[in-house]
Design an enzyme around this catalytic site. Structure first.
Site, PDB file in Angstrom:
ATOM      1  N   CYS A  46      67.138  19.035  92.710  1.00 43.87           N
ATOM      2  CA  CYS A  46      66.278  19.912  91.879  1.00 43.87           C
ATOM      3  C   CYS A  46      66.557  21.346  92.320  1.00 43.87           C
ATOM      4  O   CYS A  46      67.435  21.607  93.140  1.00 43.87           O
ATOM      5  CB  CYS A  46      64.812  19.539  92.044  1.00 43.87           C
ATOM      6  SG  CYS A  46      64.143  20.085  93.613  1.00 43.87           S
TER       7      CYS A  46
ATOM      8  N   ARG B  69      52.970  22.168  86.546  1.00 43.69           N
ATOM      9  CA  ARG B  69      53.136  20.832  87.166  1.00 43.69           C
ATOM     10  C   ARG B  69      52.165  20.668  88.335  1.00 43.69           C
ATOM     11  O   ARG B  69      51.781  19.567  88.673  1.00 43.69           O
ATOM     12  CB  ARG B  69      54.568  20.651  87.668  1.00 43.69           C
ATOM     13  CG  ARG B  69      55.589  20.647  86.569  1.00 43.69           C
ATOM     14  CD  ARG B  69      56.937  20.290  87.075  1.00 43.69           C
ATOM     15  NE  ARG B  69      56.900  19.046  87.829  1.00 43.69           N
ATOM     16  CZ  ARG B  69      58.000  18.430  88.252  1.00 43.69           C
ATOM     17  NH1 ARG B  69      59.186  18.953  88.008  1.00 43.69           N
ATOM     18  NH2 ARG B  69      57.919  17.305  88.932  1.00 43.69           N
TER      19      ARG B  69
ATOM     20  N   ARG C 150      67.937  16.974  97.918  1.00 41.65           N
ATOM     21  CA  ARG C 150      66.830  16.018  98.073  1.00 41.65           C
ATOM     22  C   ARG C 150      67.307  14.551  97.962  1.00 41.65           C
ATOM     23  O   ARG C 150      66.905  13.807  97.081  1.00 41.65           O
ATOM     24  CB  ARG C 150      65.725  16.329  97.076  1.00 41.65           C
ATOM     25  CG  ARG C 150      65.231  17.766  97.235  1.00 41.65           C
ATOM     26  CD  ARG C 150      64.088  18.108  96.376  1.00 41.65           C
ATOM     27  NE  ARG C 150      62.835  17.551  96.896  1.00 41.65           N
ATOM     28  CZ  ARG C 150      61.662  17.749  96.295  1.00 41.65           C
ATOM     29  NH1 ARG C 150      61.600  18.439  95.183  1.00 41.65           N
ATOM     30  NH2 ARG C 150      60.555  17.218  96.801  1.00 41.65           N
TER      31      ARG C 150
ATOM     32  N   ASP D   8      55.946  24.488 101.466  1.00 41.30           N
ATOM     33  CA  ASP D   8      55.371  24.769 100.142  1.00 41.30           C
ATOM     34  C   ASP D   8      54.631  26.094 100.110  1.00 41.30           C
ATOM     35  O   ASP D   8      54.425  26.663  99.045  1.00 41.30           O
ATOM     36  CB  ASP D   8      54.421  23.640  99.713  1.00 41.30           C
ATOM     37  CG  ASP D   8      55.183  22.365  99.409  1.00 41.30           C
ATOM     38  OD1 ASP D   8      54.549  21.311  99.281  1.00 41.30           O
ATOM     39  OD2 ASP D   8      56.425  22.419  99.335  1.00 41.30           O
TER      40      ASP D   8
ATOM     41  N   LYS E 136      47.665  17.608  94.487  1.00 40.17           N
ATOM     42  CA  LYS E 136      48.772  16.967  93.748  1.00 40.17           C
ATOM     43  C   LYS E 136      49.506  15.995  94.675  1.00 40.17           C
ATOM     44  O   LYS E 136      49.751  14.836  94.320  1.00 40.17           O
ATOM     45  CB  LYS E 136      49.741  18.031  93.254  1.00 40.17           C
ATOM     46  CG  LYS E 136      51.094  17.499  92.786  1.00 40.17           C
ATOM     47  CD  LYS E 136      52.003  18.578  92.237  1.00 40.17           C
ATOM     48  CE  LYS E 136      52.867  19.189  93.276  1.00 40.17           C
ATOM     49  NZ  LYS E 136      54.100  18.448  93.614  1.00 40.17           N
ATOM     50  N   ASN E 137      49.850  16.469  95.873  1.00 40.03           N
ATOM     51  CA  ASN E 137      50.728  15.680  96.743  1.00 40.03           C
ATOM     52  C   ASN E 137      50.015  14.540  97.470  1.00 40.03           C
ATOM     53  O   ASN E 137      50.670  13.714  98.092  1.00 40.03           O
ATOM     54  CB  ASN E 137      51.464  16.597  97.727  1.00 40.03           C
ATOM     55  CG  ASN E 137      52.467  17.471  96.992  1.00 40.03           C
ATOM     56  OD1 ASN E 137      52.740  17.258  95.804  1.00 40.03           O
ATOM     57  ND2 ASN E 137      52.985  18.478  97.664  1.00 40.03           N
TER      58      ASN E 137
ATOM     59  N   ASP F 285      68.338   8.915 101.112  1.00 38.78           N
ATOM     60  CA  ASP F 285      68.999   8.004 102.071  1.00 38.78           C
ATOM     61  C   ASP F 285      68.026   7.439 103.106  1.00 38.78           C
ATOM     62  O   ASP F 285      68.111   6.268 103.492  1.00 38.78           O
ATOM     63  CB  ASP F 285      70.154   8.718 102.773  1.00 38.78           C
ATOM     64  CG  ASP F 285      69.684   9.998 103.462  1.00 38.78           C
ATOM     65  OD1 ASP F 285      68.923  10.761 102.832  1.00 38.78           O
ATOM     66  OD2 ASP F 285      70.041  10.231 104.622  1.00 38.78           O
TER      67      ASP F 285
END
Ligand code: EPZ
Length: 417
Positions: free
Chosen positions: A116, A397, A121, A305, A22-23, A124
């Protein structure tokens, strides 16, 4: 709000081909905006965030067709440069379209991502780095209006090796005027995959996987044919599920180096591994044992994760372990749910103390984010009796039909919409 019904206590084992990452896939989809002809992506993950990102490309006016696990994308036509606020809030990774749109169109409008379940998160680091490269950013009514007649290569020093900021900078710099060097860059395998994709499109980038990445801007990027690498967090998730339920598991399509830290931790709990070409075999111990102190951090540190999944496993490991979560400030919400299944976890600020219990029992629990939901799912597979795990919409997801995958490996899992 969907949920999983699980009857626990059965070993999760057999053979499992890990799906595409996914990432890695999400930033690569954003990067297709920079390619001036067709892109073909193989081994795409069939998960909600991938479908949502394809829809963003279509909303921008691009062609994006998915057949099986192959996506054919043509971004030559583009009719918009705006990423709506609700899109960004629904899926934070859409902020990566900022770098890609600016790199392509020299302008972009992006909704404010907001926080979230796992933390505030902020973005900047993304924005301050962009301004150094000549991007003008005005915030109005929750939207960032960005423009850059000239994007100029620059030496950017990241105050934190942010994965997303590194990816956004790679997308912005690939076609910038001159040379950009990202110092204190993120080193995750997903960064390496993005650079390999951009290089396949003709980008001049060096140093991926190290703290310094140099990008020599080029005028044009062509299309490419690229295969998405395996999902290292999905691999770790399935290894934990098998270790917790006493199943022997063979994973296909994994690169050992990319899951080194996870394998180290599992070895310390008593799991044994053999590795042939792209096939990793795990034999769990009769009883998991661990006296560990883990700290999550940027790659090559222990991946944040994997923290919820390893916490789940450690609730069954004889001994006492500590986990310090240094990346996100609110990433322990699964702990209280695990305690409802009989786990012994005490949280103090950003440190979790886990005392191994003899076993978990089924319960009704609530997942509130992707990896937290997955952690509850694997705990339910190991628990005695029935469990209901709410929050399947988060799990879907990032994991493709995980209920079918675990069922094929011996689990009793049903998804109820
Ligand atoms: C990526 O998120 C991943 N998401 C996350 O995976 C992963 O947990 C994270 O990297 C860390 O490895 C995707 O790749 C789509 P960061 P990202 O920027 O890019 C702070 C999953 O479960 N920060 O490295 O958002 C930030 O608040 C997801 O698959 C700033 O302060 O992560 C956080 O504390 C969850 N300012 C830390 O850095 C910024 O401008 C790490 O964030 C940017 C980040």
């Amino acid at each position: 709000m969907g949920y999983y019904l699980i009857e626990g206590g059965k070993p999760i084992g057999g053979e499992f081909a890990v799906r595409g990452s996914k990432n890695a896939a999400l930033p690569i989809l954003a990067a297709t905006l920079l390619a001036e002809d067709e892109v073909v992506l193989e081994n795409c993950p069939l998960i909600r965030d991938f479908y949502l990102t394809l829809d963003i490309l279509r909303t921008l006016g691009c062609k994006a067709e998915l057949t099986g696990r192959t996506a054919v994308i043509d971004t030559r036509q583009i009719k918009d440069v705006k990423i709506q606020e609700e899109t960004v809030q629904k899926m934070r990774s859409s902020i990566l379209f900022l770098g890609a749109l600016l790199g392509r169109e020299k302008r972009a409008i992006l909704g404010h991502p907001g926080g979230c379940a796992i933390g505030k998160r902020p973005i900047d680091i993304h924005l301050s780095s962009f301004e150094k490269m000549g991007v003008e950013i005005n915030e109005e009514d929750g939207l960032f209006y960005c423009s850059a007649p000239h994007i100029l290569g620059y030496h950017i020093y990241l105050k934190y090796p942010s994965v997303g900021a590194t990816e956004n900078l790679l997308l912005l710099a690939a076609k910038a005027e001159g040379v950009t060097v990202i110092h204190n860059a993120a080193r995750e395998p997903e960064i390496v995959a993005l650079v390999h994709f951009l290089r396949a499109c003709g980008a001049e980038i060096y140093g991926e996987g190290t703290p310094s990445i140099m990008i020599e801007g080029v005028k044009k990027l062509h299309g490419a044919y690229f295969s998405i690498p395996f999902d290292r967090i999905e691999a770790g998730t399935f290894l934990c599920a098998s270790a917790m339920t006493g199943g022997e598991l063979s994973l296909l399509g994994v690169e050992k180096n990319d899951i080194e830290t996870t394998l180290d931790v599992l070895q310390k709990t008593g799991c044994r591994f053999t590795f042939e070409t792209e096939r990793l075999r795990m034999m769990p111990p009769k009883q998991l044992k661990a006296e560990l102190s883990l700290v999550t951090g940027p790659y090559p540190g222990f991946p944040t994760d994997m923290q919820p999944l390893i916490m789940s496993l450690l609730t069954l490991a004889k001994g006492t372990c500590m986990i310090s979560e240094t990346v996100f400030e609110a990433r322990f919400r699964h702990a209280e749910e695990l305690c409802r299944m009989g786990a012994d976890i005490v949280i103090a600020d950003r440190v979790a103390k886990i005392k191994g219990s003899p076993g978990l029992h089924g319960a009704e629990v609530f997942g509130r984010d992707l990896r937290g939901g997955a952690a509850l799912l694997i705990a339910a597979l190991a628990a005695e009796g029935k469990s209901t795990v709410y929050g399947s919409e988060y799990v879907e997801r990032g994991y493709e039909k995980i209920e079918d995958a675990f069922s094929l490996l011996g689990g009793n899992v049903r998804l109820m919409e």
